[in-house]
Design a protein around this motif. Structure first.
Motif, PDB file in Angstrom:
ATOM      1  N   GLU A  25     -16.151  57.962  11.401  1.00 58.69           N
ATOM      2  CA  GLU A  25     -14.718  58.108  11.140  1.00 58.69           C
ATOM      3  C   GLU A  25     -14.014  56.773  10.937  1.00 58.69           C
ATOM      4  O   GLU A  25     -13.072  56.664  10.149  1.00 58.69           O
ATOM      5  N   LYS A  26     -14.472  55.729  11.637  1.00 60.01           N
ATOM      6  CA  LYS A  26     -13.749  54.466  11.625  1.00 60.01           C
ATOM      7  C   LYS A  26     -14.720  53.298  11.664  1.00 60.01           C
ATOM      8  O   LYS A  26     -15.701  53.315  12.410  1.00 60.01           O
ATOM      9  N   THR A  27     -14.448  52.283  10.833  1.00 62.09           N
ATOM     10  CA  THR A  27     -15.254  51.063  10.814  1.00 62.09           C
ATOM     11  C   THR A  27     -14.473  49.961  11.503  1.00 62.09           C
ATOM     12  O   THR A  27     -13.462  49.474  10.966  1.00 62.09           O
ATOM     13  N   GLN A  28     -14.905  49.589  12.692  1.00 62.93           N
ATOM     14  CA  GLN A  28     -14.171  48.602  13.488  1.00 62.93           C
ATOM     15  C   GLN A  28     -15.145  47.685  14.210  1.00 62.93           C
ATOM     16  O   GLN A  28     -16.124  48.152  14.798  1.00 62.93           O
ATOM     17  N   TYR A  29     -14.862  46.391  14.156  1.00 61.93           N
ATOM     18  CA  TYR A  29     -15.721  45.405  14.812  1.00 61.93           C
ATOM     19  C   TYR A  29     -15.134  44.996  16.167  1.00 61.93           C
ATOM     20  O   TYR A  29     -13.919  44.959  16.341  1.00 61.93           O
ATOM     21  N   ILE A  30     -16.019  44.733  17.111  1.00 67.23           N
ATOM     22  CA  ILE A  30     -15.634  44.312  18.456  1.00 67.23           C
ATOM     23  C   ILE A  30     -16.003  42.846  18.647  1.00 67.23           C
ATOM     24  O   ILE A  30     -17.138  42.446  18.355  1.00 67.23           O
ATOM     25  N   LYS A  31     -15.083  42.041  19.141  1.00 69.39           N
ATOM     26  CA  LYS A  31     -15.381  40.645  19.434  1.00 69.39           C
ATOM     27  C   LYS A  31     -16.152  40.545  20.747  1.00 69.39           C
ATOM     28  O   LYS A  31     -15.768  41.145  21.752  1.00 69.39           O
ATOM     29  N   ILE A  32     -17.231  39.800  20.721  1.00 69.40           N
ATOM     30  CA  ILE A  32     -18.051  39.566  21.908  1.00 69.40           C
ATOM     31  C   ILE A  32     -17.813  38.126  22.355  1.00 69.40           C
ATOM     32  O   ILE A  32     -18.218  37.178  21.673  1.00 69.40           O
ATOM     33  N   LYS A  33     -17.153  37.968  23.496  1.00 73.01           N
ATOM     34  CA  LYS A  33     -16.786  36.627  23.955  1.00 73.01           C
ATOM     35  C   LYS A  33     -17.800  36.024  24.922  1.00 73.01           C
ATOM     36  O   LYS A  33     -17.715  34.840  25.247  1.00 73.01           O
ATOM     37  N   GLY A  34     -18.723  36.855  25.414  1.00 71.46           N
ATOM     38  CA  GLY A  34     -19.700  36.344  26.359  1.00 71.46           C
ATOM     39  C   GLY A  34     -20.639  37.432  26.821  1.00 71.46           C
ATOM     40  O   GLY A  34     -20.662  38.545  26.275  1.00 71.46           O
ATOM     41  N   VAL A  35     -21.390  37.132  27.854  1.00 75.77           N
ATOM     42  CA  VAL A  35     -22.438  38.028  28.336  1.00 75.77           C
ATOM     43  C   VAL A  35     -21.880  39.331  28.898  1.00 75.77           C
ATOM     44  O   VAL A  35     -22.482  40.397  28.726  1.00 75.77           O
ATOM     45  N   GLU A  36     -20.750  39.277  29.578  1.00 78.55           N
ATOM     46  CA  GLU A  36     -20.154  40.515  30.101  1.00 78.55           C
ATOM     47  C   GLU A  36     -19.866  41.489  28.963  1.00 78.55           C
ATOM     48  O   GLU A  36     -20.147  42.691  29.067  1.00 78.55           O
ATOM     49  N   ASP A  37     -19.301  40.976  27.874  1.00 77.70           N
ATOM     50  CA  ASP A  37     -19.039  41.822  26.708  1.00 77.70           C
ATOM     51  C   ASP A  37     -20.340  42.317  26.091  1.00 77.70           C
ATOM     52  O   ASP A  37     -20.431  43.475  25.671  1.00 77.70           O
ATOM     53  N   ILE A  53     -30.326  45.376  20.174  1.00 81.79           N
ATOM     54  CA  ILE A  53     -29.996  45.110  21.571  1.00 81.79           C
ATOM     55  C   ILE A  53     -30.416  43.694  21.960  1.00 81.79           C
ATOM     56  O   ILE A  53     -29.658  42.944  22.582  1.00 81.79           O
ATOM     57  N   ALA A  54     -31.633  43.317  21.579  1.00 83.72           N
ATOM     58  CA  ALA A  54     -32.135  41.980  21.910  1.00 83.72           C
ATOM     59  C   ALA A  54     -31.318  40.891  21.225  1.00 83.72           C
ATOM     60  O   ALA A  54     -30.979  39.869  21.837  1.00 83.72           O
ATOM     61  N   ILE A  55     -30.970  41.129  19.959  1.00 81.11           N
ATOM     62  CA  ILE A  55     -30.236  40.120  19.199  1.00 81.11           C
ATOM     63  C   ILE A  55     -28.813  39.965  19.721  1.00 81.11           C
ATOM     64  O   ILE A  55     -28.336  38.849  19.965  1.00 81.11           O
ATOM     65  N   VAL A  56     -28.120  41.080  19.917  1.00 74.85           N
ATOM     66  CA  VAL A  56     -26.737  41.008  20.391  1.00 74.85           C
ATOM     67  C   VAL A  56     -26.681  40.453  21.808  1.00 74.85           C
ATOM     68  O   VAL A  56     -25.812  39.627  22.136  1.00 74.85           O
ATOM     69  N   GLY A  57     -27.611  40.873  22.661  1.00 77.03           N
ATOM     70  CA  GLY A  57     -27.649  40.335  24.012  1.00 77.03           C
ATOM     71  C   GLY A  57     -27.843  38.829  24.016  1.00 77.03           C
ATOM     72  O   GLY A  57     -27.122  38.087  24.709  1.00 77.03           O
ATOM     73  N   SER A  58     -28.785  38.360  23.210  1.00 78.93           N
ATOM     74  CA  SER A  58     -29.065  36.925  23.138  1.00 78.93           C
ATOM     75  C   SER A  58     -27.893  36.159  22.530  1.00 78.93           C
ATOM     76  O   SER A  58     -27.517  35.074  23.002  1.00 78.93           O
ATOM     77  N   LEU A  59     -27.289  36.719  21.476  1.00 73.65           N
ATOM     78  CA  LEU A  59     -26.148  36.059  20.850  1.00 73.65           C
ATOM     79  C   LEU A  59     -24.947  35.996  21.785  1.00 73.65           C
ATOM     80  O   LEU A  59     -24.170  35.029  21.744  1.00 73.65           O
ATOM     81  N   SER A  60     -24.786  37.018  22.625  1.00 71.39           N
ATOM     82  CA  SER A  60     -23.668  36.985  23.581  1.00 71.39           C
ATOM     83  C   SER A  60     -23.829  35.816  24.555  1.00 71.39           C
ATOM     84  O   SER A  60     -22.837  35.205  24.980  1.00 71.39           O
ATOM     85  N   LEU A  61     -25.072  35.509  24.903  1.00 71.54           N
ATOM     86  CA  LEU A  61     -25.324  34.348  25.758  1.00 71.54           C
ATOM     87  C   LEU A  61     -25.043  33.063  24.990  1.00 71.54           C
ATOM     88  O   LEU A  61     -24.470  32.106  25.540  1.00 71.54           O
ATOM     89  N   ALA A  62     -25.417  33.045  23.713  1.00 74.04           N
ATOM     90  CA  ALA A  62     -25.182  31.852  22.893  1.00 74.04           C
ATOM     91  C   ALA A  62     -23.698  31.529  22.793  1.00 74.04           C
ATOM     92  O   ALA A  62     -23.291  30.367  22.945  1.00 74.04           O
ATOM     93  N   VAL A  63     -22.850  32.540  22.546  1.00 74.19           N
ATOM     94  CA  VAL A  63     -21.412  32.260  22.398  1.00 74.19           C
ATOM     95  C   VAL A  63     -20.790  31.869  23.740  1.00 74.19           C
ATOM     96  O   VAL A  63     -19.822  31.106  23.780  1.00 74.19           O
ATOM     97  N   GLU A  64     -21.371  32.364  24.831  1.00 72.32           N
ATOM     98  CA  GLU A  64     -20.822  32.004  26.148  1.00 72.32           C
ATOM     99  C   GLU A  64     -21.108  30.552  26.490  1.00 72.32           C
ATOM    100  O   GLU A  64     -20.207  29.812  26.918  1.00 72.32           O
ATOM    101  N   ILE A  65     -22.346  30.116  26.295  1.00 67.77           N
ATOM    102  CA  ILE A  65     -22.663  28.728  26.657  1.00 67.77           C
ATOM    103  C   ILE A  65     -22.160  27.750  25.593  1.00 67.77           C
ATOM    104  O   ILE A  65     -21.990  26.557  25.886  1.00 67.77           O
ATOM    105  N   TRP A  66     -21.913  28.243  24.369  1.00 71.34           N
ATOM    106  CA  TRP A  66     -21.392  27.379  23.298  1.00 71.34           C
ATOM    107  C   TRP A  66     -20.055  26.766  23.703  1.00 71.34           C
ATOM    108  O   TRP A  66     -19.783  25.595  23.414  1.00 71.34           O
ATOM    109  N   LYS A  67     -19.207  27.557  24.386  1.00 70.66           N
ATOM    110  CA  LYS A  67     -17.861  27.082  24.712  1.00 70.66           C
ATOM    111  C   LYS A  67     -17.773  26.418  26.082  1.00 70.66           C
ATOM    112  O   LYS A  67     -16.694  26.027  26.507  1.00 70.66           O
TER     113      LYS A  67
END
Length: 355
Positions: A25-37, A53-67
């Motif tokens: 019904e709807k195309t919407q993206y969610i911002k992932i700011k870190g591991v909790e997200d 799952i593996a890629i998004v989980g790993s990328l969530s860690l990357a964006v968290e430690i990036w900042k």
């Protein structure tokens, strides 16, 4: 253009995922700011599919430690290890997150011990390794598509030029970094103009086939027909289905395969009707720690996923519910495991892993 379910910009540490609960019904993206997200969108199934799952989980860690800034490598390593262990708990049946976590932790340990590597370099190299997972997954999926289509077409009778296949759940761009595993084979057959039609189950109780696979096939203009899960036997009886293509969340060493609930019964029916049944998955889905499917932990989901559709209750109040998310298909029903490295018989998996 293939759907983009994951958007990542390494320069700015930005990560967005397509919310699959809102499709079609709807195309919407969610911002992932870190591991909790990251943990939340995996656990809620806003992103699903073992590779994704593996890629998004790993990328969530990357964006968290990036900042973040870290005083020393020991602190950074401790942060990485704790966050990876947390991410594994979001969906325990899919092995890919565990394997990715193991590899990333090993890399972090090596970088922390390298005296020539500064804390800043350690963080950069770690994030670069995660970023490479996106491109590698797409390349692996395209190889799965090639190997799978070649294997299926080699089994055709001389008078057959196009084929009909059946798939279950969602194994395409929405379940991976792009292109797909089982749907990667379907896409490859379509590109070769050798696909007559793909039939897809609605995949109750979460309707990933009806909501997601159907969405992808319509988007890509692939000839596809949706059926109820209860129609598979009659489909085999009335239509000339030449192959079943499914994904995998975990493959044991003997070839037993955990996949979306309903896969096992399709395999049984395929065997009864002499239809080749293939499992399509990256090599990382093969779990060398599991000798058979008996030792695979099967996740059980909340009862509301069965009793409600789109917020509306469809089941009688007070009824008890059993809602396993996966089942295990015995290796004896599987014609081959289609991976980026080739197509293997279940009995050959140990040799392929050099065990």
């Amino acid at each position: 253009m293939v759907l983009q379910s994951i958007k990542f910009d390494v320069e700015f540490g930005l990560l967005e995922i397509l919310d699959q609960l809102l499709l079609p019904e709807k195309t919407q993206y969610i911002k992932i700011k870190g591991v909790e997200d990251g943990w939340s969108v995996i656990n809620k199934m806003q992103v699903r599919g073992a590779p994704a799952i593996a890629i998004v989980g790993s990328l969530s860690l990357a964006v968290e430690i990036w900042k973040e800034e870290f005083q020393d490598k020991k602190t950074l390593l401790r942060e990485i290890e704790g966050k990876l262990n947390y991410l594994i708990s979001a969906r325990p049946t899919a092995v890919n997150m565990k394997l990715a976590a193991d590899e990333l932790l090993e890399l972090a340990i090596q970088l922390s011990r390298d005296e020539t590597c500064s804390t800043r370099d350690m963080k950069k190299n770690f994030i670069d390794a995660i970023t490479m997972m996106l491109d590698k997954d797409i390349a692996d999926n395209k190889n799965i598509g090639k190997h799978g289509s070649d294997a299926i077409l080699s089994n055709l009778q001389s008078q057959e030029t196009t084929i009909k296949v059946l798939t279950h759940c969602n194994t395409g761009s929405l379940a991976t970094a792009g292109y797909g595993t089982a749907l990667g084979v379907v896409r490859r057959l379509h590109e070769m103009k050798r696909l007559d039609r793909v039939y897809l189950t609605e995949t109750r109780p979460y309707n990933q086939g009806a909501r997601l696979t159907a969405f992808e096939m319509v988007h890509d203009k692939v000839p596809a027909t949706l059926i109820c899960d209860s129609m598979v036997a009659y489909l085999f009886q009335k239509k000339h289905i030449q192959a079943v293509l499914v994904g995998a969340d975990r493959v044991a060493m003997n070839g037993d395969t955990a996949n979306k609930i309903g896969t096992y019964q399709i395999a049984c029916l395929a065997a009864l009707h002499d239809v080749p049944f293939y499992v399509c998955a990256p090599f990382t889905s093969i779990d060398s720690s599991k000798s058979s499917g008996d030792s695979i932990v099967i996740e059980e989901r909340p009862e509301h996923e069965m009793t409600y559709i789109a917020g509306k209750r469809i089941a009688a109040p007070g009824i008890s519910v059993w809602n396993p998310a996966f089942d295990v298909t015995p290796a004896k029903f599987i014609r081959g495991i289609i991976t980026e490295r080739g197509v293997f018989e279940c009995s050959d998996l140990k040799n392929q892993l050099n065990l």
